[in-house]
Write a protein that holds these residues in place. Structure first.
Motif, short mmCIF file in Angstrom:
data_model
loop_
_atom_site.label_atom_id
_atom_site.label_comp_id
_atom_site.label_asym_id
_atom_site.label_seq_id
_atom_site.Cartn_x
_atom_site.Cartn_y
_atom_site.Cartn_z
N TYR A 83 33.75 69.28 -51.31
CA TYR A 83 32.57 68.78 -52.02
C TYR A 83 31.38 69.71 -51.77
O TYR A 83 30.66 70.09 -52.70
N SER A 84 31.19 70.10 -50.51
CA SER A 84 30.04 70.94 -50.15
C SER A 84 30.11 72.31 -50.82
O SER A 84 29.11 72.82 -51.32
N VAL A 85 31.32 72.90 -50.83
CA VAL A 85 31.48 74.21 -51.47
C VAL A 85 31.22 74.07 -52.98
O VAL A 85 30.47 74.86 -53.56
N SER A 86 31.81 73.05 -53.58
CA SER A 86 31.64 72.83 -55.03
C SER A 86 30.16 72.63 -55.37
O SER A 86 29.65 73.17 -56.35
N ARG A 87 29.50 71.86 -54.53
CA ARG A 87 28.08 71.55 -54.74
C ARG A 87 27.24 72.83 -54.70
O ARG A 87 26.39 73.06 -55.55
N ARG A 88 27.49 73.68 -53.68
CA ARG A 88 26.73 74.94 -53.56
C ARG A 88 27.00 75.85 -54.75
O ARG A 88 26.07 76.47 -55.29
N ILE A 89 28.26 75.94 -55.16
CA ILE A 89 28.61 76.80 -56.31
C ILE A 89 27.88 76.29 -57.55
O ILE A 89 27.29 77.06 -58.31
N TRP A 90 27.89 74.96 -57.75
CA TRP A 90 27.27 74.39 -58.94
C TRP A 90 25.75 74.55 -58.91
O TRP A 90 25.12 74.87 -59.92
N LEU A 91 25.14 74.34 -57.76
CA LEU A 91 23.69 74.53 -57.63
C LEU A 91 23.31 75.97 -57.99
O LEU A 91 22.32 76.21 -58.68
N LYS A 92 24.10 76.91 -57.51
CA LYS A 92 23.82 78.32 -57.79
C LYS A 92 23.94 78.58 -59.30
O LYS A 92 23.10 79.26 -59.88
N LYS A 93 25.00 78.02 -59.92
CA LYS A 93 25.18 78.23 -61.37
C LYS A 93 24.04 77.59 -62.15
O LYS A 93 23.55 78.18 -63.11
N LEU A 94 23.62 76.41 -61.73
CA LEU A 94 22.51 75.74 -62.43
C LEU A 94 21.24 76.58 -62.32
O LEU A 94 20.51 76.74 -63.30
N SER A 95 20.98 77.11 -61.13
CA SER A 95 19.74 77.89 -60.98
C SER A 95 19.83 79.20 -61.76
O SER A 95 18.84 79.66 -62.32
N GLN A 96 21.05 79.77 -61.88
CA GLN A 96 21.20 80.99 -62.69
C GLN A 96 20.97 80.69 -64.17
O GLN A 96 20.52 81.54 -64.92
N MET A 97 21.29 79.46 -64.58
CA MET A 97 21.07 79.07 -65.98
C MET A 97 19.64 78.58 -66.20
O MET A 97 19.28 78.17 -67.29
N GLY A 98 18.85 78.59 -65.12
CA GLY A 98 17.46 78.18 -65.22
C GLY A 98 17.27 76.67 -65.34
O GLY A 98 16.25 76.20 -65.81
N LYS A 99 18.28 75.91 -64.90
CA LYS A 99 18.16 74.45 -64.97
C LYS A 99 17.61 73.91 -63.66
O LYS A 99 17.89 74.45 -62.60
N LYS A 100 16.87 72.84 -63.76
CA LYS A 100 16.30 72.22 -62.56
C LYS A 100 17.39 71.56 -61.73
O LYS A 100 18.32 70.99 -62.26
N THR A 101 17.24 71.67 -60.41
CA THR A 101 18.23 71.06 -59.52
C THR A 101 17.57 70.03 -58.61
O THR A 101 18.06 69.74 -57.54
N GLY A 102 16.47 69.48 -59.08
CA GLY A 102 15.68 68.56 -58.27
C GLY A 102 16.39 67.31 -57.82
O GLY A 102 16.68 67.13 -56.65
N ASN A 103 16.69 66.41 -58.75
CA ASN A 103 17.26 65.13 -58.33
C ASN A 103 18.76 65.06 -58.64
O ASN A 103 19.18 64.56 -59.66
N LEU A 104 19.53 65.59 -57.72
CA LEU A 104 20.98 65.59 -57.87
C LEU A 104 21.55 64.22 -57.58
O LEU A 104 21.16 63.58 -56.61
N ALA A 105 22.49 63.80 -58.44
CA ALA A 105 23.25 62.58 -58.13
C ALA A 105 24.26 63.00 -57.08
O ALA A 105 25.16 63.78 -57.35
N ASP A 106 24.08 62.54 -55.85
CA ASP A 106 24.82 63.13 -54.74
C ASP A 106 25.66 62.17 -53.93
O ASP A 106 25.44 60.98 -53.90
N PHE A 107 26.60 62.76 -53.25
CA PHE A 107 27.55 62.15 -52.34
C PHE A 107 26.89 62.33 -50.98
O PHE A 107 26.24 63.34 -50.76
N GLU A 108 27.02 61.38 -50.07
CA GLU A 108 26.21 61.46 -48.85
C GLU A 108 26.57 62.61 -47.90
O GLU A 108 25.72 63.16 -47.24
N ASP A 109 27.88 62.96 -47.82
CA ASP A 109 28.28 63.97 -46.84
C ASP A 109 28.24 65.39 -47.40
O ASP A 109 28.85 65.67 -48.41
#
Length: 188
Positions: A83-109
């Motif tokens: 989950y953590s690796v997937s989350r980091r990869i996705w956050l990076k892709k979102l920021s590369q696409m210029g999308k906001k990553t402010g309020n992520l619907a997240d899993f606690e761990d």
């Protein structure tokens, strides 16, 4: 107790041992076991199914390389690690696409996985450089290097394939090709 993995999600230990033993079954179970969680996360955070498949594939490669490197310690659940690796990869892709990553619907761990991802990205860059260097190497060097290092042909086979009078001549040619490849690799 049979050593076949149970049909549900395998235990973390089974997956790690399975990957170390090159078990395709362990990898398949890993794909089936945790993909829904990653899919849900990506869908909840501006992505679609294709994004989820790409991110999950990359996460499994990171995990696979980490386990194979021999320094994987199960300090967290595999589920949390993936989950953590997937989350980091996705956050990076979102920021590369210029999308906001402010309020992520997240899993606690979540665990820190930056170093593992940096290693993975560095390997990717090195692989791309090597591919590029091979393309610029030209023939017969490109084929000799691929035949020896990728297709595992013997020097005898290579010698016959390229019509060298003996394996020593083929070895000399391979050595020259490697020198050229190194030069190209460090120029790219």
């Amino acid at each position: 107790m049979s050593n076949k993995l149970s049909s549900s999600v395998p235990t973390d230990r089974e997956v790690v041992l399975g990957i170390l033993n090159n078990s395709e079954e362990a990898l398949n179970k890993l794909y089936l076991g945790y993909y829904p969680m990653v899919l849900q996360f990506i869908l909840n955070n501006s992505g679609d199914e294709d994004d989820a498949k790409d991110v999950y594939q990359e996460s499994i490669i990171v995990l696979y390389n980490k386990i194979k490197s021999g320094n994987f310690e199960l300090s967290s659940k595999l589920k949390t690690y993936i989950y953590s690796v997937s989350r980091r990869i996705w956050l990076k892709k979102l920021s590369q696409m210029g999308k906001k990553t402010g309020n992520l619907a997240d899993f606690e761990d979540v665990v820190a996985v930056e170093v593992d991802l940096e290693v993975h990205e560095e390997k990717d860059r090195q692989f791309e450089k090597m591919q590029s260097a091979l393309v610029h190497l030209g023939e017969p060097c490109k084929t000799i290097i691929q035949d020896f290092y990728i297709n595992n042909l013997s020097m005898q086979d290579i010698s016959e394939k390229f019509g060298y009078t003996n394996t020593d001549n083929a070895k000399t040619q391979k050595y020259k090709c490697l020198q050229r490849l190194k030069k190209l690799f460090f120029q790219v």
